[in-house]
Structures are given as structure tokens and as C-alpha cells.
Design a protein around this motif. Structure first.
Motif, short mmCIF file in Angstrom:
data_model
loop_
_atom_site.label_atom_id
_atom_site.label_comp_id
_atom_site.label_asym_id
_atom_site.label_seq_id
_atom_site.Cartn_x
_atom_site.Cartn_y
_atom_site.Cartn_z
N PRO A 32 3.01 15.69 -8.24
CA PRO A 32 2.86 17.15 -8.20
C PRO A 32 2.98 17.81 -9.57
CG PRO A 32 4.90 16.46 -7.11
CD PRO A 32 4.15 15.22 -7.46
N GLY A 33 3.68 17.20 -10.50
CA GLY A 33 3.87 17.81 -11.81
C GLY A 33 2.96 17.28 -12.90
N ASN A 34 2.22 16.18 -12.60
CA ASN A 34 1.36 15.57 -13.61
C ASN A 34 0.19 14.90 -12.90
OD1 ASN A 34 0.15 14.05 -15.60
ND2 ASN A 34 2.05 13.16 -16.38
N ARG A 35 -0.97 15.50 -12.96
CA ARG A 35 -2.13 15.02 -12.23
C ARG A 35 -2.61 13.65 -12.70
NH1 ARG A 35 -6.49 19.33 -10.81
NH2 ARG A 35 -5.43 20.06 -8.95
N ARG A 36 -2.26 13.24 -13.91
CA ARG A 36 -2.69 11.94 -14.43
C ARG A 36 -1.81 10.80 -13.92
NH1 ARG A 36 -2.46 12.66 -20.53
NH2 ARG A 36 -0.83 14.09 -19.93
N GLU A 37 -0.74 11.14 -13.27
CA GLU A 37 0.24 10.14 -12.84
C GLU A 37 0.25 10.05 -11.32
OE1 GLU A 37 4.94 10.15 -13.26
OE2 GLU A 37 3.90 10.28 -15.18
N LEU A 38 0.49 8.83 -10.81
CA LEU A 38 0.62 8.63 -9.38
C LEU A 38 2.09 8.43 -9.01
CD1 LEU A 38 -2.36 6.22 -8.62
CD2 LEU A 38 -2.21 8.67 -8.16
N GLN A 39 2.47 9.03 -7.92
CA GLN A 39 3.83 8.94 -7.41
C GLN A 39 3.84 7.94 -6.25
OE1 GLN A 39 5.18 12.78 -6.15
NE2 GLN A 39 7.18 12.07 -5.56
N LEU A 40 4.88 7.13 -6.17
CA LEU A 40 5.01 6.18 -5.07
C LEU A 40 5.88 6.79 -3.98
CD1 LEU A 40 5.76 3.00 -7.23
CD2 LEU A 40 3.54 3.78 -6.35
N LEU A 41 5.40 6.70 -2.75
CA LEU A 41 6.14 7.24 -1.61
C LEU A 41 6.11 6.24 -0.46
CD1 LEU A 41 4.64 10.86 -1.50
CD2 LEU A 41 6.87 10.18 -2.42
N LEU A 42 7.19 6.21 0.29
CA LEU A 42 7.20 5.41 1.52
C LEU A 42 6.40 6.14 2.58
CD1 LEU A 42 10.85 4.13 2.08
CD2 LEU A 42 8.90 2.91 1.16
N THR A 43 5.72 5.38 3.39
CA THR A 43 5.06 5.97 4.56
C THR A 43 6.10 6.02 5.68
OG1 THR A 43 4.40 3.82 5.43
CG2 THR A 43 2.85 4.92 3.91
N THR A 69 5.14 2.52 -13.44
CA THR A 69 5.82 2.05 -14.64
C THR A 69 7.33 2.00 -14.42
OG1 THR A 69 4.07 2.98 -16.02
CG2 THR A 69 6.16 2.47 -17.11
N ALA A 70 7.89 3.05 -13.83
CA ALA A 70 9.33 3.08 -13.57
C ALA A 70 9.72 1.99 -12.58
CB ALA A 70 9.74 4.46 -13.06
N LEU A 71 8.91 1.78 -11.55
CA LEU A 71 9.21 0.72 -10.58
C LEU A 71 9.22 -0.64 -11.27
CD1 LEU A 71 9.71 -0.14 -7.62
CD2 LEU A 71 7.23 -0.38 -7.41
N ALA A 72 8.25 -0.90 -12.11
CA ALA A 72 8.19 -2.18 -12.83
C ALA A 72 9.44 -2.37 -13.67
CB ALA A 72 6.94 -2.23 -13.70
N GLU A 73 9.88 -1.32 -14.36
CA GLU A 73 11.08 -1.41 -15.20
C GLU A 73 12.32 -1.69 -14.35
OE1 GLU A 73 11.29 2.18 -17.51
OE2 GLU A 73 9.47 1.68 -18.64
N ILE A 74 12.46 -0.99 -13.24
CA ILE A 74 13.63 -1.16 -12.38
C ILE A 74 13.67 -2.57 -11.80
CG2 ILE A 74 14.68 -0.44 -10.20
CD1 ILE A 74 13.64 2.42 -10.88
N ARG A 96 12.88 -5.12 -1.86
CA ARG A 96 13.60 -4.43 -2.94
C ARG A 96 12.78 -3.25 -3.47
NH1 ARG A 96 14.90 -6.36 -8.81
NH2 ARG A 96 16.41 -4.78 -9.37
N ALA A 97 11.48 -3.45 -3.61
CA ALA A 97 10.61 -2.37 -4.09
C ALA A 97 10.63 -1.19 -3.12
CB ALA A 97 9.18 -2.89 -4.28
N LEU A 98 10.53 -1.47 -1.84
CA LEU A 98 10.58 -0.39 -0.84
C LEU A 98 11.90 0.37 -0.91
CD1 LEU A 98 8.94 -2.03 2.31
CD2 LEU A 98 7.96 -0.29 0.80
N LYS A 99 12.98 -0.36 -1.07
CA LYS A 99 14.29 0.30 -1.14
C LYS A 99 14.41 1.16 -2.40
CE LYS A 99 17.80 -2.22 0.59
NZ LYS A 99 18.69 -3.39 0.73
N VAL A 100 13.87 0.69 -3.50
CA VAL A 100 13.90 1.47 -4.74
C VAL A 100 13.09 2.75 -4.56
CG1 VAL A 100 13.09 1.51 -7.14
CG2 VAL A 100 14.35 -0.47 -6.30
N VAL A 101 11.90 2.62 -3.99
CA VAL A 101 11.05 3.80 -3.78
C VAL A 101 11.74 4.80 -2.84
CG1 VAL A 101 8.85 4.60 -2.79
CG2 VAL A 101 8.89 2.59 -4.30
N ARG A 102 12.41 4.29 -1.82
CA ARG A 102 13.10 5.18 -0.88
C ARG A 102 14.19 5.99 -1.59
NH1 ARG A 102 16.50 2.42 3.69
NH2 ARG A 102 17.64 1.84 1.83
N HIS A 103 14.88 5.39 -2.52
CA HIS A 103 16.02 6.05 -3.16
C HIS A 103 15.67 6.82 -4.43
CE1 HIS A 103 18.99 4.54 -0.43
NE2 HIS A 103 18.54 3.31 -0.58
N ARG A 104 14.46 6.69 -4.90
CA ARG A 104 14.09 7.36 -6.16
C ARG A 104 12.87 8.24 -5.93
NH1 ARG A 104 15.69 4.48 -11.01
NH2 ARG A 104 14.69 6.24 -12.01
#
Length: 145
Positions: free
Chosen positions: A75-86, A43-48, A29-37
């Protein structure tokens, strides 16, 4: 009906178990959420997913260790990490979807056309009722504000 639902769950989940690495329902489910968002952070993943931030972090640790997910600077906030599928993460999701489709198609092919139409109608009604039930708590929350 409960037996049919249980067998459908087994059919559905066995596709995920047949693909390496084996994924839990929550990991899938986490992978699918990351793929679509796009631009999703932890934090957003945890909430979803409806889980605590430390649990989401451990979940991402396991997915990252398996080579399915990566955390990169946003890319827009250096203090934040973005989740991406490999690419491997995308491949695993594609393979699971294909296995599920084939398994489901095999069962549906064994049904008569009339049974498939009835099933489709019943599932559409179920989907609508589920959506209505899900929206009901929101209506109550907004009415009380």
C-alpha cells in the motif's frame, strides 16, 4: 536426552504433515513469519529465514500455488509486493497449532506433576541458555566495531 529431543521433533513435525497440504519445515516457518510480520516483502522474508532471494521466491511460489500465501501490491510502495497469508493459510497454521497442542498435552498428561515441574524448569533454563548463546555473537560483533 537426544532420544527425547528426536521424539519431540517427530511429534511436533507430524502435526504439520497431518494437515493438507503437507508443508516442509521451511514452508511452515515462512508462513509463521508472514503471519507475525505485517508489510513483509520477499527480501525481508529471505533475510529472516536466512536463505537466498531466489530460494525465497520459489518458496513463496509454492505457497502461493497451494493457496496459502498471496503477493499483493504494497500500500505504501507500488514497486514492492507485500506477502500476506490467505484465509486458507491462517486455517492451516491454526490446525497445525491445535494438533501440536493436543499431541503435547497427551504426553504431558501421562507425566506426574513433579515431572512436569522439572521439565518446565529444565526447559526454562535451556531457553535462557540458548538466548544467551545467541546473543553472544552479537556482543562480539559490536565489541569489534
Amino acid at each position: 536426552m537426544a532420544d527425547a529431543v528426536e521424539r519431540l521433533v517427530v511429534l511436533w513435525s507430524s502435526a504439520g504433515e497431518a494437515v493438507g497440504p503437507r508443508l516442509s519445515a521451511q514452508q511452515l516457518r515462512a508462513l509463521k513469519v508472514v503471519r507475525h510480520r505485517s508489510e513483509l516483502n520477499l527480501t525481508a522474508l529471505a533475510e529472516i529465514l536466512g536463505i537466498a532471494l531466489p530460494a525465497a521466491s520459489r518458496l513463496c511460489d509454492r505457497l502461493e500455488a497451494a493457496g496459502l500465501l498471496e503477493r499483493v501490491p504494497h500500500p505504501g510502495n507500488r514497486r514492492e509486493l507485500q506477502l500476506l497469508l490467505t484465509p486458507q493459510g491462517r486455517l492451516v497454521l491454526t490446525e497445525i497449532a491445535e494438533r501440536r497442542s493436543l499431541s503435547l498435552a497427551s504426553v504431558l498428561a501421562a507425566m506426574s506433576p513433579a515431572q512436569r515441574v522439572s521439565l518446565e524448569s529444565g526447559l526454562l533454563g535451556f531457553h535462557r541458555a540458548l538466548d544467551a548463546a545467541s546473543a553472544e555473537p552479537e556482543r562480539k560483533d559490536h565489541a569489534g566495531q
